[in-house]
Design a protein around this motif. Structure first.
Motif, PDB file in Angstrom:
ATOM      1  N   ARG A  56      14.059  14.183  31.336  1.00 34.48           N
ATOM      2  CA  ARG A  56      14.883  12.968  30.933  1.00 34.48           C
ATOM      3  C   ARG A  56      14.242  11.800  31.604  1.00 34.48           C
ATOM      4  O   ARG A  56      13.453  11.821  32.597  1.00 34.48           O
ATOM      5  CB  ARG A  56      16.389  13.203  31.464  1.00 34.48           C
ATOM      6  CG  ARG A  56      16.559  13.299  33.156  1.00 34.48           C
ATOM      7  CD  ARG A  56      17.961  13.534  33.362  1.00 34.48           C
ATOM      8  NE  ARG A  56      17.999  13.576  34.766  1.00 34.48           N
ATOM      9  CZ  ARG A  56      19.410  13.883  35.485  1.00 34.48           C
ATOM     10  NH1 ARG A  56      20.308  14.183  34.599  1.00 34.48           N
ATOM     11  NH2 ARG A  56      19.509  13.903  36.753  1.00 34.48           N
ATOM     12  N   GLN A  57      14.566  10.473  31.181  1.00 34.01           N
ATOM     13  CA  GLN A  57      13.976   9.607  31.810  1.00 34.01           C
ATOM     14  C   GLN A  57      15.003   8.331  31.663  1.00 34.01           C
ATOM     15  O   GLN A  57      15.540   7.951  30.591  1.00 34.01           O
ATOM     16  CB  GLN A  57      12.573   8.840  30.823  1.00 34.01           C
ATOM     17  CG  GLN A  57      12.060   7.758  31.556  1.00 34.01           C
ATOM     18  CD  GLN A  57      10.476   7.615  31.084  1.00 34.01           C
ATOM     19  OE1 GLN A  57       9.883   8.265  30.191  1.00 34.01           O
ATOM     20  NE2 GLN A  57       9.692   6.822  31.781  1.00 34.01           N
ATOM     21  N   ALA A  58      15.366   7.782  32.604  1.00 39.92           N
ATOM     22  CA  ALA A  58      16.469   6.837  32.710  1.00 39.92           C
ATOM     23  C   ALA A  58      15.480   5.319  32.782  1.00 39.92           C
ATOM     24  O   ALA A  58      14.302   5.391  33.222  1.00 39.92           O
ATOM     25  CB  ALA A  58      17.283   6.939  33.971  1.00 39.92           C
ATOM     26  N   PRO A  59      16.034   4.126  32.360  1.00 40.43           N
ATOM     27  CA  PRO A  59      15.493   2.852  32.633  1.00 40.43           C
ATOM     28  C   PRO A  59      14.786   2.644  33.901  1.00 40.43           C
ATOM     29  O   PRO A  59      15.765   2.668  34.951  1.00 40.43           O
ATOM     30  CB  PRO A  59      16.590   1.988  31.915  1.00 40.43           C
ATOM     31  CG  PRO A  59      17.555   2.573  31.185  1.00 40.43           C
ATOM     32  CD  PRO A  59      17.550   4.143  31.768  1.00 40.43           C
ATOM     33  N   GLY A  60      13.557   2.409  33.920  1.00 44.03           N
ATOM     34  CA  GLY A  60      13.164   1.910  35.140  1.00 44.03           C
ATOM     35  C   GLY A  60      12.681   3.231  36.184  1.00 44.03           C
ATOM     36  O   GLY A  60      12.315   3.048  37.321  1.00 44.03           O
ATOM     37  N   LYS A  61      13.047   4.298  35.716  1.00 43.75           N
ATOM     38  CA  LYS A  61      12.624   5.523  36.300  1.00 43.75           C
ATOM     39  C   LYS A  61      11.469   6.407  35.753  1.00 43.75           C
ATOM     40  O   LYS A  61      11.414   6.140  34.219  1.00 43.75           O
ATOM     41  CB  LYS A  61      13.874   6.515  36.634  1.00 43.75           C
ATOM     42  CG  LYS A  61      14.961   5.623  37.536  1.00 43.75           C
ATOM     43  CD  LYS A  61      16.054   6.582  37.802  1.00 43.75           C
ATOM     44  CE  LYS A  61      17.109   6.133  38.765  1.00 43.75           C
ATOM     45  NZ  LYS A  61      18.051   6.810  39.145  1.00 43.75           N
ATOM     46  N   ARG A  90       9.691   9.859  34.179  1.00 41.36           N
ATOM     47  CA  ARG A  90      10.289  11.097  33.448  1.00 41.36           C
ATOM     48  C   ARG A  90      10.376  12.299  34.689  1.00 41.36           C
ATOM     49  O   ARG A  90       9.775  12.391  35.426  1.00 41.36           O
ATOM     50  CB  ARG A  90       9.413  11.370  32.539  1.00 41.36           C
ATOM     51  CG  ARG A  90       9.970  12.514  31.543  1.00 41.36           C
ATOM     52  CD  ARG A  90       9.060  12.674  30.277  1.00 41.36           C
ATOM     53  NE  ARG A  90       9.075  11.591  29.405  1.00 41.36           N
ATOM     54  CZ  ARG A  90       8.367  11.501  28.468  1.00 41.36           C
ATOM     55  NH1 ARG A  90       7.450  12.129  27.868  1.00 41.36           N
ATOM     56  NH2 ARG A  90       8.148  10.265  27.856  1.00 41.36           N
ATOM     57  N   THR A  92      22.793   9.705  32.686  1.00 47.08           N
ATOM     58  CA  THR A  92      22.506   8.825  31.770  1.00 47.08           C
ATOM     59  C   THR A  92      20.986   8.513  31.561  1.00 47.08           C
ATOM     60  O   THR A  92      20.389   8.134  32.595  1.00 47.08           O
ATOM     61  CB  THR A  92      22.815   7.318  31.879  1.00 47.08           C
ATOM     62  OG1 THR A  92      24.792   7.547  31.638  1.00 47.08           O
ATOM     63  CG2 THR A  92      22.717   6.446  30.686  1.00 47.08           C
ATOM     64  N   ALA A  93      20.641   8.842  30.281  1.00 42.74           N
ATOM     65  CA  ALA A  93      18.947   8.866  30.206  1.00 42.74           C
ATOM     66  C   ALA A  93      18.633   9.282  28.655  1.00 42.74           C
ATOM     67  O   ALA A  93      19.599   9.633  28.187  1.00 42.74           O
ATOM     68  CB  ALA A  93      18.241   9.927  31.285  1.00 42.74           C
ATOM     69  N   GLN A 140      19.356   9.590  23.203  1.00 45.07           N
ATOM     70  CA  GLN A 140      19.912   9.239  24.205  1.00 45.07           C
ATOM     71  C   GLN A 140      21.283   9.737  24.597  1.00 45.07           C
ATOM     72  O   GLN A 140      21.916  10.361  23.896  1.00 45.07           O
ATOM     73  CB  GLN A 140      20.455   7.680  23.961  1.00 45.07           C
ATOM     74  CG  GLN A 140      21.356   6.962  24.713  1.00 45.07           C
ATOM     75  CD  GLN A 140      20.370   6.612  25.983  1.00 45.07           C
ATOM     76  OE1 GLN A 140      19.209   6.122  25.931  1.00 45.07           O
ATOM     77  NE2 GLN A 140      20.852   6.552  27.148  1.00 45.07           N
ATOM     78  N   THR A 173      24.533   8.796  27.067  1.00 46.31           N
ATOM     79  CA  THR A 173      25.198   7.926  28.042  1.00 46.31           C
ATOM     80  C   THR A 173      26.352   8.396  28.468  1.00 46.31           C
ATOM     81  O   THR A 173      27.443   8.753  27.935  1.00 46.31           O
ATOM     82  CB  THR A 173      25.340   6.628  27.160  1.00 46.31           C
ATOM     83  OG1 THR A 173      24.022   6.236  26.462  1.00 46.31           O
ATOM     84  CG2 THR A 173      25.911   5.533  27.995  1.00 46.31           C
TER      85      THR A 173
END
Length: 120
Positions: A38-43, A45, A91-92, A115, A117
């Motif tokens: 998973r990859q969240a915004p600004g983070k 993977r 969330t990711a 996605q 959420t």
């Protein structure tokens, strides 16, 4: 060329559940080790779960252990991850990645992601 496709993402309330699937059109995933990432915004993977192609226990990151379950349906050649007790920090974009070798080998094939959420 193996093309992985994820599905099953969406919006869920905290404490809810989702099951994601990873499939490949025209191919079975029965002979591939599959990982869920998973990859969240600004983070970056991160890997959350993986399952080998043969018998053996799946592996989980500590952050999802006890909440996520990865499993195969060999009749469909598909891999799933059931996610319970989802929290906003889950969330990711969730992606599956495959390798014909093992869960320890680099991923050769990636899906586009789906996605997830978690929000009230």
């Amino acid at each position: 060329q193996l093309q992985l496709v994820e599905s099953g993402g969406g919006l869920v309330q905290p404490g809810g559940s989702l099951t994601l699937s990873c499939a490949a059109s025209g191919f079975t995933l029965n002979y591939y080790a599959i990982g869920w990432f998973r990859q969240a915004p600004g983070k970056e993977r991160e890997g959350v779960a993986c399952i080998g192609s043969s018998l053996g226990d799946p592996s989980y990151a500590d952050i999802v252990k006890g909440r996520f379950t990865v499993f195969r349906d060999r009749t469909k050649g598909t891999v799933y991850v059931q996610m319970n007790n989802l929290q906003p920090e889950d969330t990711a974009v969730y992606l599956c990645g495959g390798s014909p070798l093992s869960i320890w080998a680099p991923v050769d094939y990636w899906g586009q992601g789906t996605q997830v959420t978690v929000s009230s």
